[in-house]
Scaffold this motif. Structure first.
Motif, PDB file in Angstrom:
ATOM      1  N   PRO A 176      -0.878   4.703  33.165  1.00 22.80           N
ATOM      2  CA  PRO A 176       0.289   3.637  32.959  1.00 22.80           C
ATOM      3  C   PRO A 176       1.538   4.071  33.960  1.00 22.80           C
ATOM      4  CG  PRO A 176       0.192   5.134  30.979  1.00 22.80           C
ATOM      5  CD  PRO A 176      -1.134   5.285  31.906  1.00 22.80           C
ATOM      6  N   TYR A 177       2.117   2.756  34.302  1.00 21.04           N
ATOM      7  CA  TYR A 177       3.314   3.386  34.911  1.00 21.04           C
ATOM      8  C   TYR A 177       4.709   3.309  33.729  1.00 21.04           C
ATOM      9  CZ  TYR A 177       1.584   2.532  39.915  1.00 21.04           C
ATOM     10  OH  TYR A 177       0.924   2.506  40.894  1.00 21.04           O
ATOM     11  N   PHE A 178       5.945   3.729  34.071  1.00 21.51           N
ATOM     12  CA  PHE A 178       7.053   3.711  33.195  1.00 21.51           C
ATOM     13  C   PHE A 178       7.310   2.615  32.281  1.00 21.51           C
ATOM     14  CE2 PHE A 178      11.423   3.173  32.046  1.00 21.51           C
ATOM     15  CZ  PHE A 178      11.584   4.467  31.132  1.00 21.51           C
ATOM     16  N   ASP A 179       7.033   1.454  33.282  1.00 22.35           N
ATOM     17  CA  ASP A 179       7.462   0.055  32.606  1.00 22.35           C
ATOM     18  C   ASP A 179       6.456  -0.478  31.766  1.00 22.35           C
ATOM     19  OD1 ASP A 179       6.346  -0.079  35.177  1.00 22.35           O
ATOM     20  OD2 ASP A 179       7.109  -1.883  35.565  1.00 22.35           O
ATOM     21  N   GLU A 180       5.130   0.363  31.787  1.00 26.52           N
ATOM     22  CA  GLU A 180       4.168  -0.189  30.856  1.00 26.52           C
ATOM     23  C   GLU A 180       3.969   0.564  29.579  1.00 26.52           C
ATOM     24  OE1 GLU A 180       1.265  -1.618  34.665  1.00 26.52           O
ATOM     25  OE2 GLU A 180       1.122   0.203  33.893  1.00 26.52           O
ATOM     26  N   LEU A 181       5.094   1.594  29.369  1.00 29.78           N
ATOM     27  CA  LEU A 181       5.111   2.454  28.191  1.00 29.78           C
ATOM     28  C   LEU A 181       6.109   1.782  27.154  1.00 29.78           C
ATOM     29  CD1 LEU A 181       5.238   5.971  29.848  1.00 29.78           C
ATOM     30  CD2 LEU A 181       3.216   4.812  28.639  1.00 29.78           C
ATOM     31  N   ALA A 182       5.622   2.333  25.754  1.00 29.59           N
ATOM     32  CA  ALA A 182       6.414   1.677  24.580  1.00 29.59           C
ATOM     33  C   ALA A 182       6.529   2.909  23.756  1.00 29.59           C
ATOM     34  CB  ALA A 182       6.013   0.593  23.971  1.00 29.59           C
TER      35      ALA A 182
END
Length: 332
Positions: free
Chosen positions: A10-16
């Motif tokens: 994942p990229y940063f903006d795909e993490l939660a």
């Protein structure tokens, strides 16, 4: 030819926050793995080399070198950080038990904090992801528990994620009782009788050593592969900006090898207070370290916990700081 989806992390903006990753395979700690690891980073930890002494001191099988254990755990966590640009810190690493050769390590990695960085002109936007890494053995017994902060790029450079967690406050330092439990039941007097070198009683806070001679960084991608570390920057020079970065555990491993030369009576590492990568390391660099005693806590069974700080520099013109590692060792 039709190209399918890209197999990548994942990229940063795909993490939660709250996401947990468990897809890395378990790793059984074998003599071959430990020997290859030692051939790359060195190390003279007596209990990991002398199986007869280890049995007398611990009552168990051959001790897996602690740096092998943390390298595998970190490597397993890289399913989240395939695109990592840099690792900023590790905090609060505690050995809940000391694995033996033959044990299997399994790791889960949880996202606990996210902060998008300010955009810099000419640079791809990034964010900081703090990960809690929890490692157990084949019986589900806790082995390691710590936090790691990684810088990751965004897939969508125009996206504002709104993530603004306080990443600096994440992570708890290990308590002395947690650290002391690592060697609970061990016969440290037997170890003291067999080992040469400075004992706990010989050390004073503020005492320091410059370790004579440096260590060259070699076999960097091999160590990453050995420990399941799939971060692109350690394998692909394009991802590394034209030059592969060395895995941080490689630098820590060489620093630990230098510690075992300075303190040959070191029993094991109980945990870390923290570790900051303050500069990049590249294959071919020569690393040199200074070791300082920061604090001393006696153990009821003899010997004690020694808070150590290893500051590592890489040769160059000029020399550059690359590592600031604070950890706790056990000495008889």
């Amino acid at each position: 030819m039709t190209i399918g989806a890209v197999a990548e992390g994942p990229y940063f903006d795909e993490l939660a926050v709250g996401q947990t990753f468990r897809s890395a395979p378990g790793v059984t700690l074998t003599p071959g793995l430990a020997d290859v690891h030692r051939s790359i980073v060195g190390g003279r930890l007596a209990l990991a080399l002398d199986t007869a002494l280890c049995a007398e001191v611990t009552g168990g099988a051959a001790l897996a070198p602690p740096n092998v254990v943390w390298d595998v755990a970190i490597g397993q966590s890289t399913v989240v950080t395939h695109h990592v640009k840099a690792n900023l810190f590790y905090r609060g690493l505690v050995f809940r038990r000391t694995p033996a050769i033959g044990d299997t390590l399994r790791t889960s990695t949880e996202v606990v904090a996210l902060r998008q960085n300010s955009v810099r002109p000419g640079r791809r936007p990034t964010g900081l992801a703090v990960l809690r890494i929890t490692t157990v053995d084949q019986h589900g017994r806790p082995v390691l528990d710590f936090w790691r902060c990684a810088m990751l790029p965004l897939r969508d450079p125009e996206r504002a994620t709104g993530h603004h967690d306080d990443v600096e406050s994440v992570g708890a330092p290990p308590a002395p009782a947690e650290l002391a439990a690592v060697v609970d039941g061990w016969d440290l007097a037997r170890f003291a009788a067999a080992a040469e070198g400075a004992r706990f009683a010989d050390l004073k806070a503020g005492q320091s050593w410059l370790v004579g001679g440096g260590d060259v960084v070699s076999s960097a991608p091999e160590l990453a592969r050995l420990t399941l570390n799939i971060a692109q920057v350690h394998h692909d020079s394009t991802a590394g900006g034209g030059r592969r970065l060395v895995y941080g555990g490689h630098t820590i491993g060489l620093a630990f090898a230098q510690v075992t030369r300075a303190l040959p009576a070191l029993v094991t590492v109980a945990g870390w207070h923290g570790c900051d990568h303050v500069g990049p390391v590249y294959e071919g660099d020569t690393l040199r370290s200074e070791i300082t005693v920061e604090d001393l806590t006696p153990l009821a069974a003899g010997g004690g916990l020694v808070g150590l700080r290893s500051r590592v520099r890489a040769d160059g013109d000029p020399d550059r700081d690359v590592l600031d590692w604070k950890f706790v060792a056990v000495l008889p």
